[in-house]
Design a protein around this motif. Structure first.
Motif, PDB file in Angstrom:
ATOM      1  N   SER A 138     -13.807  42.225   9.530  1.00 29.60           N
ATOM      2  CA  SER A 138     -12.613  42.398   8.700  1.00 29.60           C
ATOM      3  C   SER A 138     -12.515  41.288   7.671  1.00 29.60           C
ATOM      4  O   SER A 138     -12.790  40.119   7.963  1.00 29.60           O
ATOM      5  N   LEU A 139     -12.138  41.685   6.479  1.00 29.32           N
ATOM      6  CA  LEU A 139     -11.751  40.738   5.444  1.00 29.32           C
ATOM      7  C   LEU A 139     -10.225  40.652   5.385  1.00 29.32           C
ATOM      8  O   LEU A 139      -9.657  39.592   5.164  1.00 29.32           O
ATOM      9  N   TYR A 140      -9.585  41.776   5.641  1.00 32.79           N
ATOM     10  CA  TYR A 140      -8.128  41.839   5.613  1.00 32.79           C
ATOM     11  C   TYR A 140      -7.485  40.966   6.689  1.00 32.79           C
ATOM     12  O   TYR A 140      -6.503  40.265   6.436  1.00 32.79           O
ATOM     13  N   SER A 141      -8.007  41.015   7.902  1.00 38.11           N
ATOM     14  CA  SER A 141      -7.317  40.428   9.041  1.00 38.11           C
ATOM     15  C   SER A 141      -8.021  39.187   9.573  1.00 38.11           C
ATOM     16  O   SER A 141      -9.226  39.199   9.827  1.00 38.11           O
ATOM     17  N   ASP A 142      -7.231  38.122   9.771  1.00 34.22           N
ATOM     18  CA  ASP A 142      -7.745  36.937  10.461  1.00 34.22           C
ATOM     19  C   ASP A 142      -7.046  36.763  11.811  1.00 34.22           C
ATOM     20  O   ASP A 142      -7.014  35.666  12.366  1.00 34.22           O
ATOM     21  N   TRP A 143      -6.503  37.850  12.339  1.00 35.40           N
ATOM     22  CA  TRP A 143      -5.862  37.799  13.666  1.00 35.40           C
ATOM     23  C   TRP A 143      -6.970  37.580  14.714  1.00 35.40           C
ATOM     24  O   TRP A 143      -7.760  38.476  14.970  1.00 35.40           O
ATOM     25  N   ASN A 144      -7.026  36.376  15.261  1.00 34.80           N
ATOM     26  CA  ASN A 144      -8.071  36.004  16.221  1.00 34.80           C
ATOM     27  C   ASN A 144      -9.472  36.292  15.666  1.00 34.80           C
ATOM     28  O   ASN A 144     -10.383  36.685  16.380  1.00 34.80           O
ATOM     29  N   HIS A 145      -9.613  36.098  14.366  1.00 29.70           N
ATOM     30  CA  HIS A 145     -10.868  36.436  13.685  1.00 29.70           C
ATOM     31  C   HIS A 145     -11.154  35.366  12.627  1.00 29.70           C
ATOM     32  O   HIS A 145     -10.897  35.547  11.438  1.00 29.70           O
ATOM     33  N   GLY A 146     -11.663  34.233  13.082  1.00 30.27           N
ATOM     34  CA  GLY A 146     -11.887  33.107  12.194  1.00 30.27           C
ATOM     35  C   GLY A 146     -12.948  33.330  11.150  1.00 30.27           C
ATOM     36  O   GLY A 146     -12.973  32.631  10.128  1.00 30.27           O
ATOM     37  N   ASN A 147     -13.840  34.289  11.354  1.00 27.33           N
ATOM     38  CA  ASN A 147     -14.893  34.534  10.357  1.00 27.33           C
ATOM     39  C   ASN A 147     -14.317  35.004   9.029  1.00 27.33           C
ATOM     40  O   ASN A 147     -14.938  34.810   7.972  1.00 27.33           O
ATOM     41  N   ALA A 148     -13.132  35.617   9.078  1.00 24.38           N
ATOM     42  CA  ALA A 148     -12.493  36.073   7.838  1.00 24.38           C
ATOM     43  C   ALA A 148     -12.192  34.898   6.911  1.00 24.38           C
ATOM     44  O   ALA A 148     -12.227  35.044   5.687  1.00 24.38           O
TER      45      ALA A 148
ATOM     46  N   LEU B 236      -0.254  32.761  12.616  1.00 24.37           N
ATOM     47  CA  LEU B 236      -0.068  32.261  11.261  1.00 24.37           C
ATOM     48  C   LEU B 236      -1.207  32.794  10.405  1.00 24.37           C
ATOM     49  O   LEU B 236      -2.375  32.516  10.675  1.00 24.37           O
ATOM     50  N   PRO B 237      -0.907  33.581   9.357  1.00 19.74           N
ATOM     51  CA  PRO B 237      -1.991  34.025   8.486  1.00 19.74           C
ATOM     52  C   PRO B 237      -2.695  32.817   7.887  1.00 19.74           C
ATOM     53  O   PRO B 237      -2.055  31.839   7.506  1.00 19.74           O
ATOM     54  N   ASN B 238      -4.002  32.908   7.795  1.00 19.98           N
ATOM     55  CA  ASN B 238      -4.752  31.734   7.367  1.00 19.98           C
ATOM     56  C   ASN B 238      -4.418  31.301   5.947  1.00 19.98           C
ATOM     57  O   ASN B 238      -4.544  30.130   5.601  1.00 19.98           O
ATOM     58  N   TYR B 239      -3.980  32.239   5.124  1.00 18.26           N
ATOM     59  CA  TYR B 239      -3.617  31.861   3.759  1.00 18.26           C
ATOM     60  C   TYR B 239      -2.331  31.042   3.704  1.00 18.26           C
ATOM     61  O   TYR B 239      -1.980  30.475   2.665  1.00 18.26           O
TER      62      TYR B 239
ATOM     63  N   PRO C  79     -18.766  22.623  14.238  1.00 19.97           N
ATOM     64  CA  PRO C  79     -17.351  22.313  14.452  1.00 19.97           C
ATOM     65  C   PRO C  79     -16.402  23.503  14.324  1.00 19.97           C
ATOM     66  O   PRO C  79     -15.227  23.366  14.620  1.00 19.97           O
ATOM     67  N   THR C  80     -16.880  24.675  13.898  1.00 23.22           N
ATOM     68  CA  THR C  80     -16.081  25.846  13.517  1.00 23.22           C
ATOM     69  C   THR C  80     -15.323  25.554  12.220  1.00 23.22           C
ATOM     70  O   THR C  80     -15.358  24.455  11.684  1.00 23.22           O
ATOM     71  N   ILE C  81     -14.585  26.542  11.741  1.00 15.99           N
ATOM     72  CA  ILE C  81     -13.980  26.479  10.415  1.00 15.99           C
ATOM     73  C   ILE C  81     -12.771  25.549  10.342  1.00 15.99           C
ATOM     74  O   ILE C  81     -12.452  24.987   9.290  1.00 15.99           O
ATOM     75  N   ARG C  82     -12.065  25.351  11.456  1.00 15.11           N
ATOM     76  CA  ARG C  82     -10.785  24.642  11.409  1.00 15.11           C
ATOM     77  C   ARG C  82     -10.872  23.224  10.844  1.00 15.11           C
ATOM     78  O   ARG C  82     -10.052  22.837   9.997  1.00 15.11           O
ATOM     79  N   PRO C  83     -11.826  22.382  11.280  1.00 16.54           N
ATOM     80  CA  PRO C  83     -11.885  21.026  10.705  1.00 16.54           C
ATOM     81  C   PRO C  83     -12.186  21.024   9.204  1.00 16.54           C
ATOM     82  O   PRO C  83     -11.643  20.187   8.469  1.00 16.54           O
ATOM     83  N   PHE C  84     -13.025  21.960   8.747  1.00 18.40           N
ATOM     84  CA  PHE C  84     -13.303  22.034   7.318  1.00 18.40           C
ATOM     85  C   PHE C  84     -12.011  22.253   6.532  1.00 18.40           C
ATOM     86  O   PHE C  84     -11.763  21.608   5.501  1.00 18.40           O
TER      87      PHE C  84
END
Length: 378
Positions: free
Chosen positions: A9-19, A244-247, A275-280
């Motif tokens: 998904s590009l639309y949804s980042d609900w438990n989907h950090g790759n978005a 929380l929406p990532n945007y 480290p995954t996306i969060r620290p970036f």
């Protein structure tokens, strides 16, 4: 260049950090003049949960934040019209969160249409669930983009695909930018999902208990928190904000003084250097960051300058208090973290790497087929 991407998904980042990363990559490709199509399945798990919990208005909100991103849906129960989708593609990227059948079918189209084909792996199953990898047919793929050196080495040792490149996640630095002068609503914020039991003990030790002992004002955002977790947060005086929406992350970071990173156990134990996306994103936003122990095996950052490492829960409490009381320390971490992102870890850096990979593949093709080949314009 025409780029076609298949992601969950590009639309949804609900438990989907790759978005998070994907949105920044698509934006960067578009800004460079490339034509990008992203396909996601109808009824995808992440999007369905988002719609169920928060309603279709969230899709309208997404479009307001990302007006250039327009993912297209396909019915996973029907065979795709690959000629329409892939016929004029120069590059196709297929993410690991797709069904093995789709991954194989797209591979079968490569010779017919002549595009370059890459698999994108952002999961720990290569070390935690190797049998699942055996379901994927990479026989027609030019290579794989993997989000860490440890995964790259496994791909090479197992000979799963002929070429492998490390392609770390990164921050959309234009979107995730600092606003440290915003009036603060609290001391500490943490944004992350509970983690399916992969970091329950760590969250208690490095987040919940230190906040409780310090008595500071804190808030936590994320999904899939069991009642036991919500009770622990309430007991520590931590407000729970839900999804929380990532945007919205840059806006939230601007209103707090410090954040923490508590990686899931598989990343700490089996995937050093990832480290995954969060620290970036946190560093890109300039919020002071304190991490529970993880091994920056690939020297992506400079611990002690870009962020602090807490060796245990007591040390986490000490370091949180130190950042909160020292404006100089907070400003230094904020400045250094943002500087490192801008120098090394933006989505622009990753698209540079992607274009270099295409050039490398093109050069290899020229050696084999010096006359008859399809031109790629990167």
């Amino acid at each position: 260049m025409k780029v076609v991407m298949f992601y969950h998904s590009l639309y949804s980042d609900w438990n989907h950090g790759n978005a998070h990363f994907l949105r920044g990559i698509v934006k960067e490709l578009q800004q460079r003049g490339h034509d990008v199509d992203v396909y996601e399945p109808e009824g995808g798990w992440s999007l369905q949960n988002l719609l169920k919990d928060h309603g279709a208005e969230r899709l309208d909100e997404f479009r307001q934040y990302y007006p250039s991103l327009n993912p297209q849906f396909y019915n996973p129960e029907k065979k795709l019209n690959y000629r329409n989708i892939l016929g004029d593609a120069d590059l196709v990227i297929v993410h690991e969160w797709n069904e093995p059948e789709l991954i194989a079918q797209i591979g079968e189209q490569k010779e017919k249409f002549g595009f370059k084909l890459l698999f994108h792996d952002t999961h720990h199953r290569a070390v935690s669930a190797e049998n699942e990898m055996k379901k994927f047919d990479f026989s027609h793929y030019d290579g794989a983009l993997v989000f860490g050196e440890v995964i790259k080495k496994i791909y090479q040792e197992k000979n799963w695909v002929k070429n492998v490149w490390t392609w770390h996640e990164a921050a959309d630095a234009d979107f995730f930018n600092p606003n440290r002068d915003e009036e603060k609503e609290g001391d500490l914020v943490w944004i992350g999902n509970w983690g399916d039991g992969e970091r329950t003990e760590e969250l208690m030790e490095f987040l919940i208990n230190p906040v409780k002992e310090l008595g500071i004002k804190a808030k936590v955002y994320g999904v899939r928190y069991p009642e036991k977790a919500k009770k622990a947060l309430a007991d520590a005086g931590i407000e729970y904000g839900g999804w929380l929406p990532n945007y919205k992350v840059p806006e939230v970071f601007s209103k707090y003084k410090v954040t923490v990173h508590v990686p899931r156990r598989p990343y700490v134990q089996m995937l050093p250097g990832i480290p995954t996306i969060r620290p970036f994103e946190a560093l890109s936003c300039g919020i002071p960051l304190i991490c529970s122990p993880w091994d920056d095996a690939e020297n992506l950052f400079t611990p002690g300058e870009d962020y602090l490492i807490a060796k245990d829960g007591n040390d986490m409490g000490y370091k949180i208090a130190e950042v909160l009381k020292s404006a100089h320390l907070a400003q230094s971490l904020s400045k250094n973290g943002r500087k490192t992102i801008l120098e090394r870890h933006t989505c622009a850096h990753r698209v540079d790497a992607l274009e270099n990979i295409l050039t490398e593949l093109k050069m290899a093709e020229d050696k084999i087929y010096p006359i008859h080949h399809k031109t790629l314009e990167a």
